[in-house]
Motif scaffolding. Structure first.
Motif, PDB file in Angstrom:
ATOM      1  N   TYR A  28      46.594 -24.816  60.587  1.00 51.72           N
ATOM      2  CA  TYR A  28      45.310 -25.522  60.522  1.00 51.72           C
ATOM      3  C   TYR A  28      45.158 -26.340  61.800  1.00 51.72           C
ATOM      4  CZ  TYR A  28      45.276 -24.233  55.634  1.00 51.72           C
ATOM      5  OH  TYR A  28      45.287 -23.527  54.465  1.00 51.72           O
ATOM      6  N   TYR A  29      44.131 -26.018  62.565  1.00 51.01           N
ATOM      7  CA  TYR A  29      43.959 -26.617  63.880  1.00 51.01           C
ATOM      8  C   TYR A  29      42.898 -27.693  63.807  1.00 51.01           C
ATOM      9  CZ  TYR A  29      43.180 -26.806  68.910  1.00 51.01           C
ATOM     10  OH  TYR A  29      43.070 -27.223  70.193  1.00 51.01           O
ATOM     11  N   PRO A  30      43.062 -28.838  64.396  1.00 45.52           N
ATOM     12  CA  PRO A  30      44.213 -29.353  65.134  1.00 45.52           C
ATOM     13  C   PRO A  30      45.305 -29.903  64.214  1.00 45.52           C
ATOM     14  CG  PRO A  30      42.413 -30.920  65.264  1.00 45.52           C
ATOM     15  CD  PRO A  30      41.905 -29.736  64.499  1.00 45.52           C
ATOM     16  N   ASP A  31      44.918 -30.320  63.000  1.00 48.41           N
ATOM     17  CA  ASP A  31      45.864 -30.691  61.953  1.00 48.41           C
ATOM     18  C   ASP A  31      45.149 -30.426  60.637  1.00 48.41           C
ATOM     19  OD1 ASP A  31      44.876 -33.488  60.707  1.00 48.41           O
ATOM     20  OD2 ASP A  31      44.510 -33.512  62.854  1.00 48.41           O
ATOM     21  N   GLU A  79      39.994 -25.757  74.564  1.00 47.27           N
ATOM     22  CA  GLU A  79      40.743 -26.544  75.545  1.00 47.27           C
ATOM     23  C   GLU A  79      41.308 -27.857  75.022  1.00 47.27           C
ATOM     24  OE1 GLU A  79      38.082 -27.002  78.831  1.00 47.27           O
ATOM     25  OE2 GLU A  79      37.720 -24.846  78.963  1.00 47.27           O
ATOM     26  N   GLU A  80      40.928 -28.270  73.836  1.00 45.91           N
ATOM     27  CA  GLU A  80      41.438 -29.550  73.319  1.00 45.91           C
ATOM     28  C   GLU A  80      41.612 -29.473  71.814  1.00 45.91           C
ATOM     29  OE1 GLU A  80      37.539 -32.236  72.603  1.00 45.91           O
ATOM     30  OE2 GLU A  80      38.191 -32.080  74.674  1.00 45.91           O
ATOM     31  N   ALA A  81      42.366 -30.412  71.277  1.00 49.90           N
ATOM     32  CA  ALA A  81      42.678 -30.426  69.851  1.00 49.90           C
ATOM     33  C   ALA A  81      41.485 -30.928  69.042  1.00 49.90           C
ATOM     34  CB  ALA A  81      43.900 -31.299  69.597  1.00 49.90           C
ATOM     35  N   ALA A 104      28.796 -30.921  68.046  1.00 51.59           N
ATOM     36  CA  ALA A 104      29.870 -31.904  67.843  1.00 51.59           C
ATOM     37  C   ALA A 104      31.250 -31.290  67.994  1.00 51.59           C
ATOM     38  CB  ALA A 104      29.737 -32.511  66.444  1.00 51.59           C
ATOM     39  N   ARG A 105      32.165 -32.174  68.337  1.00 56.96           N
ATOM     40  CA  ARG A 105      33.593 -31.861  68.279  1.00 56.96           C
ATOM     41  C   ARG A 105      34.169 -32.724  67.178  1.00 56.96           C
ATOM     42  NH1 ARG A 105      36.417 -34.164  72.201  1.00 56.96           N
ATOM     43  NH2 ARG A 105      34.715 -35.576  72.587  1.00 56.96           N
ATOM     44  N   VAL A 106      34.845 -32.110  66.237  1.00 57.17           N
ATOM     45  CA  VAL A 106      35.516 -32.874  65.188  1.00 57.17           C
ATOM     46  C   VAL A 106      36.964 -33.047  65.639  1.00 57.17           C
ATOM     47  CG1 VAL A 106      36.102 -33.009  62.743  1.00 57.17           C
ATOM     48  CG2 VAL A 106      33.955 -31.907  63.453  1.00 57.17           C
ATOM     49  N   VAL A 107      37.279 -34.256  66.088  1.00 60.96           N
ATOM     50  CA  VAL A 107      38.614 -34.573  66.586  1.00 60.96           C
ATOM     51  C   VAL A 107      39.395 -35.315  65.514  1.00 60.96           C
ATOM     52  CG1 VAL A 107      37.828 -34.647  68.991  1.00 60.96           C
ATOM     53  CG2 VAL A 107      37.879 -36.740  67.648  1.00 60.96           C
TER      54      VAL A 107
END
Length: 180
Positions: free
Chosen positions: A41-44, A72-74, A86-89
């Protein structure tokens, strides 16, 4: 000196309990994050589920969503109607807010049953409102991209933190009734 400490015993106990719970939960969460890097499961797992559930809710509200791991990013990239919005970080999953909430509630401990039930209910409510918040933010960013700073930096943090403050006030009010 001991007279002064005795006078502020409840304040000192509150601070030590709050800090102790906060540090322990933060360390456990950090350990979880360090172990989840190899997860499927990415990123967690938690962030992934928040992204999936937010996209599902946006779909439910009548908008086609696209969700994919960021190359390119988590983070997870969330699109609405083929528009990247959106980016869900990791910071979007509300875990840091939940840890803060739990530490505060534990610092005003009211017995195991009351404290655990209120904590569990609050954590679930914070999680659900956070998913709703991300879904509405995504739709808002799709429909009103010019309002990105207002929506992302002011309105939506106010929702999550405002909710936590209201839960804390409810807890403290009940705490004062129990103590009085």
């Amino acid at each position: 000196m001991f007279k002064i400490v005795g006078k502020y015993k409840s304040v000192i106990l509150f601070i030590l309990t709050f800090l102790g719970v906060y540090v322990v939960l933060s360390l456990l969460y950090g350990f979880y994050l360090s172990r989840s890097a190899s997860s499927s499961y990415y990123p967690d797992y938690i962030t992934h589920q928040v992204a999936v559930q937010s996209a599902w809710l946006v779909d439910l509200l009548g908008y086609a969503t696209q969700l994919a791991p960021h190359p390119e990013e988590a983070s997870m990239v969330l699109g609405v109607e083929n528009v990247y919005v959106a980016r869900v970080v990791e910071g979007c999953n509300a875990m840091s807010v939940i840890i803060l909430f739990v530490a505060f509630v534990m610092a005003f401990f009211q017995g195991w049953q009351r404290t655990i039930l209120f904590t569990l209910g609050g954590v679930i409510l914070i999680y659900v409102v956070n998913v709703l918040r991300i879904a509405l933010l995504s739709i808002g960013l799709y429909r009103f991209p010019e309002a990105q700073n207002l929506l992302h930096d002011i309105v939506f943090p106010a929702i999550i933190y405002g909710q936590v403050v209201l839960l804390w006030l409810l807890w403290v009010r009940n705490f004062k009734k129990q103590a009085g």
